[in-house]
Design an enzyme around this catalytic site. Structure first.
Site, PDB file in Angstrom:
ATOM      1  N   CYS A 101      98.698  60.500 128.329  1.00 54.14           N
ATOM      2  CA  CYS A 101      98.266  60.129 129.765  1.00 54.14           C
ATOM      3  C   CYS A 101      97.211  59.173 128.677  1.00 54.14           C
ATOM      4  O   CYS A 101      97.353  58.736 127.846  1.00 54.14           O
ATOM      5  CB  CYS A 101      97.315  60.916 129.819  1.00 54.14           C
ATOM      6  SG  CYS A 101      95.688  61.824 128.281  1.00 54.14           S
ATOM      7  N   CYS A 148      94.824  59.510 125.815  1.00 53.21           N
ATOM      8  CA  CYS A 148      95.690  59.605 124.434  1.00 53.21           C
ATOM      9  C   CYS A 148      95.880  58.800 124.190  1.00 53.21           C
ATOM     10  O   CYS A 148      95.580  58.202 122.494  1.00 53.21           O
ATOM     11  CB  CYS A 148      96.511  60.799 125.059  1.00 53.21           C
ATOM     12  SG  CYS A 148      96.410  62.239 125.574  1.00 53.21           S
TER      13      CYS A 148
END
Length: 91
Positions: free
Chosen positions: A21, A24
């Site tokens: 994501c 991240c």
């Protein structure tokens, strides 16, 4: 032996735990920046497999793992914060 010499001798393992994501990816970029600023040339492994992530005991991502130890989870650290963590973990 200074910090950089120790890294070259010992090596360091850095992992980002998360699905890929945006948070991240932000953590991965900040980690790359921190490593670069410290002169550490090491690959960052991005672990996306949830079974592997859970094996670290992490339920909230993104997480940062250095030398097999979870040092942060559930937030995106700033480059400066990662630099401080690296200095503490490595010595």
């Amino acid at each position: 032996m200074d910090f950089k010499e120790m890294i070259k001798k010992e090596g360091i393992s850095v992992k980002i735990l998360g699905s890929g994501c945006s948070k991240c990816n932000q953590l991965e970029e900040a980690t790359k920046d921190a490593l670069k600023k410290l002169g550490i040339d090491t690959a960052i492994e991005h672990v996306r497999d949830f079974a592997q992530i859970a094996s670290y005991g992490v339920m909230t991502t993104p997480a940062l793992v250095i030398d097999g130890k979870v040092v942060s989870y559930g937030k995106v650290l700033k480059t400066e914060e990662i630099i401080e963590i690296l200095k503490k973990v490595i010595g």
